[in-house]
Design a protein around this motif. Structure first.
Motif, short mmCIF file in Angstrom:
data_model
loop_
_atom_site.label_atom_id
_atom_site.label_comp_id
_atom_site.label_asym_id
_atom_site.label_seq_id
_atom_site.Cartn_x
_atom_site.Cartn_y
_atom_site.Cartn_z
N PRO A 1 -17.59 26.69 -52.42
CA PRO A 1 -16.81 25.57 -52.96
C PRO A 1 -17.08 24.22 -52.28
CG PRO A 1 -15.42 26.88 -51.53
CD PRO A 1 -16.75 27.57 -51.57
N ASN B 1 -23.35 25.73 -55.43
CA ASN B 1 -21.95 25.35 -55.65
C ASN B 1 -21.28 26.37 -56.58
OD1 ASN B 1 -20.17 23.72 -57.89
ND2 ASN B 1 -19.70 23.08 -55.81
N ASP B 2 -20.01 26.67 -56.33
CA ASP B 2 -19.33 27.72 -57.09
C ASP B 2 -19.15 27.39 -58.58
OD1 ASP B 2 -17.43 25.76 -56.55
OD2 ASP B 2 -15.87 27.14 -55.87
N ALA B 3 -18.78 26.15 -58.88
CA ALA B 3 -18.57 25.79 -60.29
C ALA B 3 -19.92 25.75 -61.03
CB ALA B 3 -17.88 24.44 -60.39
N THR C 1 -15.24 23.46 -66.29
CA THR C 1 -14.35 23.10 -65.19
C THR C 1 -13.67 24.38 -64.71
OG1 THR C 1 -12.63 22.65 -66.82
CG2 THR C 1 -13.80 20.75 -65.95
N GLY D 1 -13.41 22.53 -59.88
CA GLY D 1 -14.87 22.46 -59.81
C GLY D 1 -15.42 22.07 -61.17
N SER D 2 -16.63 21.53 -61.19
CA SER D 2 -17.23 21.18 -62.48
C SER D 2 -18.71 21.49 -62.50
CB SER D 2 -16.99 19.70 -62.79
OG SER D 2 -17.53 18.88 -61.78
N ASN E 1 -23.83 19.65 -58.86
CA ASN E 1 -23.00 18.84 -57.95
C ASN E 1 -22.29 17.67 -58.61
OD1 ASN E 1 -23.50 20.37 -55.53
ND2 ASN E 1 -25.57 19.54 -55.51
N GLU F 1 -18.72 17.47 -59.26
CA GLU F 1 -17.50 17.17 -58.49
C GLU F 1 -16.44 16.34 -59.22
OE1 GLU F 1 -16.67 18.45 -55.63
OE2 GLU F 1 -18.56 19.45 -55.19
N GLU G 1 -7.83 16.66 -58.09
CA GLU G 1 -7.56 18.11 -58.00
C GLU G 1 -6.26 18.41 -57.25
OE1 GLU G 1 -10.89 19.98 -56.05
OE2 GLU G 1 -10.20 19.41 -54.06
#
Ligand code: BGC
Length: 248
Positions: free
Chosen positions: A69, A108-110, A133, A140-141, A152, A154, A166
């Motif tokens: 994340p 990145n997780d998203a 999202t 996350g996006s 990335n 964000e 957020e």
């Protein structure tokens, strides 16, 4: 059948599974261990080891993808919103490779979740811009244009009243402030309307734990863009991380 291992490091849990790459589904159970308090690198590495052991893949040679994340650029983590500040500017991919004694792919997780939905889920065959999202501890996006990831993005850090949006709109805000679905949806409305105006997407996909209950909030949103729940719900990060690892 081609397989890869996916690990999804989240604000509250570290989850893993063995992914069937052709179908984008789990060939194993989904293992989950709570994220260690403070989420510092050495503790997170230890928990990832534990998760791989429980899954029975500690010595496996299958490709291994890890979703995380934070902003991840060339294996380095560049931000730390809901995790220890030690991760800022940290050579995370190398740290995990050294610690696990094997090659990994770190993303990145998203972004991982978005790739899973583009290849095997709600955004499969979607043309134009899909914005995924994830609504969880943070927001996350992932942007996917004709299925190609632009990493990335964000969107959870768009500013509202001087704070990352957020803090006000993630699922954790609903839980923390004990908001009703209606009150929380009003916040989501503000967020998605703004994002829609900025990027004119063709599709929104909503993931994260809360995507288990899409009927509670998606019908309350008024947007010009179709908005749908992620197909892989809370497993998108695992599936996407594994898929990206297998690409290399
Ligand atoms: C982080 C993102 C992450 C999101 C969801 C945000 O706070 O900045 O990198 O994708 O949370 O975990």
């Amino acid at each position: 059948m081609a397989q890869a291992i996916g690990v999804d490091i989240g604000g509250t849990g570290i989850k893993a599974g063995i992914v069937n790459l052709a179908h984008g589904t789990l060939d194993s159970e989904r293992v989950r261990v709570p994220t260690p308090q403070g989420a510092r690198p050495a503790d997170v590495l230890e928990t990832v080891r534990e998760v791989l052991q429980v899954l029975g893949v500690a010595d496996s040679q299958l490709p291994l993808g890890v979703a995380f994340p934070a902003i991840v650029k060339r294996g380095r983590t560049l931000s730390a919103a809901n995790i220890a500040k030690d991760w800022i500017g940290f050579e995370a991919e190398k740290f995990f490779e050294d610690g696990l004694g094997r090659h990994i792919s770190f993303v990145n997780d998203a972004d991982a979740a978005g790739v899973a939905e583009a290849r095997h889920g709600a955004a499969r065959d979607a043309r134009g811009l899909t914005i995924m999202t994830t609504l969880g501890t943070g927001i996350g996006s992932a942007f996917l244009y004709d299925g190609v990831l632009i990493p990335n993005t964000e969107l959870g850090h768009l500013k509202r009243d001087g704070e990352s949006i957020e803090r006000w709109t993630a699922y954790s805000a609903m839980e923390r402030e004990q908001l009703s679905w209606v009150d929380w949806s009003a916040r989501l409305q503000e967020f998605y309307s703004h994002v829609e105006f900025l990027f004119s997407p063709d599709l929104f996909v909503v993931g994260g734990g809360v995507s288990k209950h899409p009927e509670k909030f998606l019908p309350l949103l008024e947007l010009n863009t179709p908005i749908v729940a992620a197909v892989h719900r809370n497993s998108s990060g695992i599936i996407g991380a594994a898929s990206l690892a297998a690409d290399i």
